[in-house]
Design a protein around this motif. Structure first.
Motif: not given
Length: 144
Positions: A42-43, A46, A76-77, A79-80, A83-84
């Motif tokens: 998870t962010p 990470q 990271h959030q 980035e996620q 990606k979504a």
């Protein structure tokens, strides 16, 4: 007669060796299939890992460590979310540009948190990591 017996013995030995190899291959495939695949982090995980690693490598203060964790979490959030938004496709130029911009923002903010010595050491660590994974600056510039 001897020739036939020798041929028969040779044939049976070769068949036995071939079947033994297939048994070993099947056993190897079964053990590889039994290995659990690791779940993506998870962010938050990470960010924790990144902050802990930098705290250890760069001797960050408690305040710096918390700020690094927060910056990493936001990155990271983001980035996620990207990606979504773009899905699993890896060669999407828009996705690549947005991820690159997010990483640049993160790096800029991170260097503001670190002292000059820490920032230099972080740049060295990052360069070593890129070389370890086969990504040199020349390759990265060629892709841009």
């Amino acid at each position: 007669m001897h020739k036939i017996l020798i041929l028969l013995a040779t044939f049976s030995l070769s068949v036995g060796m071939a079947s033994a190899q297939s048994v070993v291959k099947k056993a190897k495939l079964k053990t590889e299939a039994a290995k659990p695949k690791h779940a993506p982090k998870t962010p938050e995980q990470q960010a924790d890992h990144f902050a802990q690693r930098l705290t250890q490598k760069l001797a960050l203060s408690t305040d710096q460590s918390q700020r690094v964790r927060q910056l990493s979490l936001v990155y990271h959030q983001e980035e996620q979310a990207l990606k979504a938004k773009y899905g699993p496709e890896r060669k999407n130029p828009a996705k690549h540009q947005e991820l690159k911009a997010a990483r640049a923002r993160f790096e800029t903010q991170l260097t503001q948190v670190l002292s000059a010595d820490q920032a230099t050491k972080y740049a060295q660590l990052r360069e070593e990591k890129m070389q370890k994974h086969g990504k040199s600056k020349e390759k990265l510039k060629a892709k841009s």
